[in-house]
Enzyme design. Structure first.
Site, PDB file in Angstrom:
ATOM      1  N   GLU A  60      66.954  68.386 -71.578  1.00 39.95           N
ATOM      2  CA  GLU A  60      65.737  68.457 -72.372  1.00 39.95           C
ATOM      3  C   GLU A  60      64.952  69.732 -72.052  1.00 39.95           C
ATOM      4  OE1 GLU A  60      64.815  64.939 -74.678  1.00 39.95           O
ATOM      5  OE2 GLU A  60      66.232  66.583 -74.812  1.00 39.95           O
TER       6      GLU A  60
ATOM      7  N   GLU B 150      70.830  69.492 -82.229  1.00 41.62           N
ATOM      8  CA  GLU B 150      70.339  70.813 -82.668  1.00 41.62           C
ATOM      9  C   GLU B 150      71.336  71.945 -82.460  1.00 41.62           C
ATOM     10  OE1 GLU B 150      66.967  68.187 -82.806  1.00 41.62           O
ATOM     11  OE2 GLU B 150      68.414  68.551 -81.195  1.00 41.62           O
TER      12      GLU B 150
ATOM     13  N   THR C 204      64.908  67.417 -91.695  1.00 42.77           N
ATOM     14  CA  THR C 204      65.038  67.622 -90.253  1.00 42.77           C
ATOM     15  C   THR C 204      65.759  66.477 -89.565  1.00 42.77           C
ATOM     16  OG1 THR C 204      63.827  68.444 -88.310  1.00 42.77           O
ATOM     17  CG2 THR C 204      62.855  66.580 -89.523  1.00 42.77           C
TER      18      THR C 204
ATOM     19  N   ASP D 138      58.548  72.607 -83.779  1.00 38.72           N
ATOM     20  CA  ASP D 138      59.824  73.006 -84.358  1.00 38.72           C
ATOM     21  C   ASP D 138      59.963  72.831 -85.870  1.00 38.72           C
ATOM     22  OD1 ASP D 138      59.759  70.282 -83.933  1.00 38.72           O
ATOM     23  OD2 ASP D 138      61.596  70.174 -82.753  1.00 38.72           O
TER      24      ASP D 138
ATOM     25  N   GLU E  23      57.937  60.244 -88.169  1.00 42.48           N
ATOM     26  CA  GLU E  23      59.251  59.599 -88.070  1.00 42.48           C
ATOM     27  C   GLU E  23      59.568  58.775 -89.312  1.00 42.48           C
ATOM     28  OE1 GLU E  23      61.427  60.171 -85.866  1.00 42.48           O
ATOM     29  OE2 GLU E  23      60.383  60.974 -84.120  1.00 42.48           O
TER      30      GLU E  23
END
Length: 503
Positions: free
Chosen positions: A279, A300, A403, A186, A45
């Site tokens: 989710e 996304e 991302t 991902d 993160e």
């Protein structure tokens, strides 16, 4: 956390046209952000939000009208801040495998009792930011550790070509053996593709294409992607996760638009069913999964819509964008922002708003509807800047989003190092193009093929324009701003366009 939110949303302000607020926040950050604090931080993160956000803001500063220091983009306060944050993460990579721990203490390094189990995405999501940092600062350590961790995952894939969800970074033993394209995995696949594009790296792209074959062979069922056991390929979870909705956008980046659209339409039906993506969604049952009914305003699906719309101009994708705006406004808006939806079945709200809503969701929605945004630049306009290493071109388009949706200008990676003769030829081409005031038609000239082993030339050794014309006597039939095809065999990339050796 306040500073993190500022950094994470900073480039969104400029993309949405709020230049004055961008300038104000940059001034606040330049007063100092302290990374010498006794805090355990997620390596993943911190990289995508802090390092990525600072790098993007640094590269966009001049475009925002901020007075930059001499030597920019190879120096600057935001770049120094990004480097400081990234150095705090480096102790996490000191493992026998080169794969990083998931958490590091910003003051003391890796805690003695830190778990060695890290998710695949937490290992493979560094090459975009760390390679950019290495190219801008001249310190190869960042790109080196990012590449080593990518290759460690590749080395430890299963015999059928899949990677699991969590791995022990000390022993390289897979702890969670579910293979798929969603949570925990991902952005590893995303960064193989984006790293390949950013660095024009054939090896990274070939890795992804091999993974893509295995993913299609074992996880794809009727344009859905399921979770399977990484060694056997047997289905373990027949669910769709909202985080997987980035996949159609990634497919579009490699030119697989037809498959991307079919998968996107599946995901869009789920959105229309609930007014957002839960989710987890049970595909056979066609409904949400217990305790996974929430929608934290993730970006996304909108991200994929933006990429696919740029590729196809299909108006159906704008319909998704309209649905998203109306849905978020209707069920999520509160007095002080936009709240996470706790349960899509009855649209109950949670008392929080994730920073990625501003950093990603809003940004991708805006870019979907703003065809003239500078992010979509096709190379027809650009800036020429002078660095200690010579002239270079910036803001010509071709931005690569990390991302967390922080755009990186790939041209900047070529601004801060001594360049080979071949790269000086590109500069000659740019200089000639920049003198279009002479109303002389410009044609691209083919550069001779030089080996990788050539020694670099100092700026003072740059050839003259006359010499450059002599060296490039053989002309190409394509204009500078046309691009008949884009291959990873290319040698020259100018203004976001790629030119082949054999054209």
């Amino acid at each position: 956390s306040f500073s993190l939110t500022l950094i994470d949303a900073l480039d969104t302000l400029l993309i949405l046209g709020n230049v004055s607020e961008f300038q104000r926040v940059v001034n606040v950050l330049q007063e100092g952000v302290d990374f010498d604090i006794d805090v355990n931080a997620s390596v993943f993160e911190t990289n995508i939000r802090v390092v990525g956000g600072l790098l993007s803001a640094h590269l966009l500063s001049k475009k925002a009208g901020i007075e930059v220091e001499v030597g920019w983009p190879c120096s600057g306060p935001l770049l120094r801040m990004a480097e400081e944050a990234a150095r705090k993460l480096l102790p996490a990579f000191q493992t026998p495998t080169g794969m990083p721990y998931g958490t590091v203490n910003l003051l003391h390094g890796v805690n003695p009792g830190e778990t060695p189990v890290t998710c695949t995405a937490g290992i493979g999501t560094f090459i975009v930011e760390f390679a950019t940092l290495s190219h801008l600062t001249g310190d190869p350590v960042f790109e080196d550790v990012a590449r080593k961790s990518l290759k460690a995952l590749w080395k430890n894939r299963s015999d059928i070509g899949l990677v699991g969800n969590h791995i022990d970074v000390i022993t390289a033993k897979w702890v969670a053996q579910d293979a798929g394209i969603g949570a925990g995995v991902d952005s590893y696949f995303e960064y193989l593709v984006k790293g390949a594009i950013l660095l024009q790296d054939k090896e990274l792209m070939s890795m992804f294409l091999e993974y893509n074959k295995a993913i299609k062979n074992y996880t794809k069922f009727d344009d859905w992607y399921l979770w399977v056991q990484m060694y056997k390929g047997t289905v373990s979870m027949p669910v769709f996760q909202s985080l997987e909705a980035y996949w159609p956008g990634l497919q579009s980046l490699i030119g697989d638009v037809d498959n991307a659209m079919r998968t996107f339409l599946n995901y869009y039906t789920v959105w229309k069913q609930f007014g957002g993506l839960p989710e987890f969604y049970n595909i056979p049952q066609g409904y949400t999964v217990d305790k996974r009914e929430g929608y934290p305003l993730r970006p996304e699906l909108i991200e994929s819509a933006m990429y696919l719309y740029r590729a196809t101009r299909d108006p159906m994708l704008l319909e998704l964008g309209r649905d998203a705006v109306e849905s978020i406004e209707k069920i999520s808006k509160v007095d002080c922002g936009f709240a996470t939806i706790k349960d899509l079945r009855d649209h109950r709200l949670d008392n929080r708003m994730e920073s990625f809503f501003l950093a990603e969701t809003v940004k991708y929605l805006y870019l979907l509807f703003d065809p003239d945004n500078f992010i979509h630049n096709d190379g027809s306009v650009f800036d020429v800047v002078v660095t200690p290493y010579g002239e270079c071109v910036l803001n010509a388009g071709g931005y690569v989003f990390n991302t967390e949706a922080h755009p990186i200008d790939p041209a900047a990676l070529h601004c801060c190092r001594k360049r080979k003769e071949e790269q000086w030829e590109v500069e000659d081409l740019m200089r000639e193009f920049y003198s279009l005031k002479k109303n002389k038609k410009f044609t691209l000239k083919r550069a001779p093929d030089h080996s990788e082993g050539e020694s670099a030339k100092d700026p003072e050794d740059a050839p003259s324009e006359k010499g450059g014309e002599k060296r490039n006597a053989k002309k190409n039939s394509h204009s500078l701003l046309s691009c008949p095809s884009q291959s990873f065999n290319s040698k020259l990339a100018v203004l976001g366009q790629v030119f082949l050796d054999n054209t």
